[in-house]
Design a protein around this motif. Structure first.
Motif, PDB file in Angstrom:
ATOM      1  N   LYS A 258      -8.285 -13.129   9.628  1.00  0.00           N
ATOM      2  CA  LYS A 258      -8.790 -12.789  10.959  1.00  0.00           C
ATOM      3  C   LYS A 258      -7.687 -12.225  11.861  1.00  0.00           C
TER       4      LYS A 258
ATOM      5  N   GLN B  68      -7.652  -8.556  13.600  1.00  0.00           N
ATOM      6  CA  GLN B  68      -7.504  -8.416  15.055  1.00  0.00           C
ATOM      7  C   GLN B  68      -6.434  -7.384  15.393  1.00  0.00           C
TER       8      GLN B  68
ATOM      9  N   LEU C  31     -17.801  -8.268   7.731  1.00  0.00           N
ATOM     10  CA  LEU C  31     -17.555  -9.488   6.979  1.00  0.00           C
ATOM     11  C   LEU C  31     -18.625  -9.721   5.918  1.00  0.00           C
TER      12      LEU C  31
END
Length: 414
Positions: free
Chosen positions: A316, A320, A358
């Motif tokens: 993650k 980002q 995802l």
């Protein structure tokens, strides 16, 4: 007599759930149509996979019909061959046949092979050839019917049916074009139906299915125009010209001219991350280098970013940082993440790598199980065919998997 030849447009495709690719493909076709309008050929041929799906979205369908009408209103007829992507698994009217019925001067011949055993095979094959012929002015165009059968059956059909096309072409004489959507040896071996030598002796052979451009000007004159836009990351690795082919049949030896269009640059870059502090700077550095290579006024590139990450860094956080660079630079970046530590523990719900979406099953299979993207897409197609209870398509896909991907699948199941 001049014709324009294109193939493998895949309009409506949205790989990686990326809308920019969807719009870029439409823009590539729009550019091509504008060039066709300037050239004013006698005929426009698309040799398969006009759409990415046998049931395209309404916006894609409306867009194509509008562009076709712009050409037919200028008196340019259009011939459409069926490919695997725009042919439904069940026996039903195809989207190309619907367009042909709705738009004047658009032809999409498709002959259904009857299972009536009382009809001699020779008679059936003669009917197929006659019913897939389109005569425009003094040009006879033969469109080989695409069938969703397993590979062995398609090879058998091609070896039996192609001589009938060749005989009809010889009998008619004059200028002829043969149109087909399949691979041939030696260009692409693993799913080739026949060798180049077994193709009919037409004035020009308009092929489709292979996404890289291939033009042959010795002996038989045939060409694969290639896709209008890179559909997958593995296609982005290879630089190839994009756009229509203009074929002049006014002389004994056909002239094949490449008409290139400008599409967004697609590149594949790779990097490895060793700690969280360097994530942003490494991504930014690759992006900056790529942007510097662009000429003035060009679109920002689409970058497939393959990032290797160790198990101590959360996916993650990497995503980002990719999103941050993407927003700062106004770029299209498709992250393809994979763990570089091969000794990771795997739970029943582990996902070692993530892409922009995802839930994208293709990317999950590619990165989780280390299989090729083409194999992952075959598995997705197999799932859909099984859901539709399309036995012919299931058998065809199983054949493809057994021929090209069996070793990969053995590793996954090991």
């Amino acid at each position: 007599m001049q014709i324009v030849h294109m193939s493998d447009l895949h309009i409506g495709a949205r790989p990686y759930n990326e809308n920019i690719i969807y719009e870029d493909i439409k823009e590539a076709f729009n550019q091509s149509v504008e060039m066709i309008k300037k050239e004013r050929p006698d005929l426009f041929i698309i040799s398969g996979d006009l759409f990415d799906s046998p049931k395209p979205d309404n916006d894609s369908l409306k867009f194509v019909i509008q562009k076709f009408k712009e050409l037919t209103n200028l008196g340019i007829p259009i011939i459409l061959a069926h490919g695997e992507h725009d042919t439904p698994g069940r026996r039903e009217t195809t989207i190309l046949q619907v367009i042909s019925s709705a738009v004047d001067k658009v032809y999409a011949p498709l002959y259904e092979i009857r299972s009536d055993k009382s009809t001699p095979k020779e008679k059936t094959y003669e009917e197929i050839v006659e019913n897939t012929k389109v005569s425009i002015n003094k040009l006879n165009v033969f469109v080989y019917p695409f069938k969703k059968l397993n590979l062995d059956l398609r090879r058998q059909l091609a070896k039996e049916l192609l001589p009938y096309y060749n005989e009809a072409i010889k009998r008619l004489g004059g200028k002829t074009v043969f149109v087909a959507h399949f691979s041939v040896e030696p260009i692409f071996v693993h799913d080739a139906l026949v060798s180049v030598n077994e193709l009919p002796e037409a004035s020009y052979i308009a092929m489709g299915h292979i996404h890289r451009r291939w033009i042959n000007k010795e002996g038989k004159y045939y060409a694969y125009p290639g896709s209008l836009y890179p559909i997958e990351s593995n296609e982005a690795r290879f630089s190839t010209k994009r756009g229509p082919l203009l074929i002049d049949l006014s002389t004994d030896v056909p002239s094949i001219q490449e008409i290139d269009i400008q599409v967004r640059k697609n590149v594949v870059k790779e990097l490895e991350i060793t700690n969280e502090k360097e994530i942003y700077s490494k991504i930014k550095s690759i992006v900056d280098i790529e942007k510097k290579t662009l000429e003035k006024n060009n679109k920002n590139p689409l970058i497939y970013l393959k990032i290797g990450i160790p198990k101590n860094i959360v996916s993650k956080i990497v995503l980002q940082n990719v999103e941050k660079v993407k927003n700062e630079e106004n770029l299209v970046i498709i992250p393809l993440l994979e763990r570089i530590n091969k000794d990771l523990g795997e739970g029943p719900y582990s996902v070692k790598s993530l892409s922009k979406s995802l839930l994208d099953p293709v990317n999950i299979m590619v990165n989780e199980f280390k299989i090729k993207e083409s194999t992952a897409r075959l598995l997705i197609e197999l799932r859909d065919a099984a859901f539709e209870k399309n036995e012919e398509r299931v058998n065809e896909l199983l054949t493809k998997l057994s021929e090209s991907s069996i070793e990969e699948l053995k590793k996954v199941l090991a």
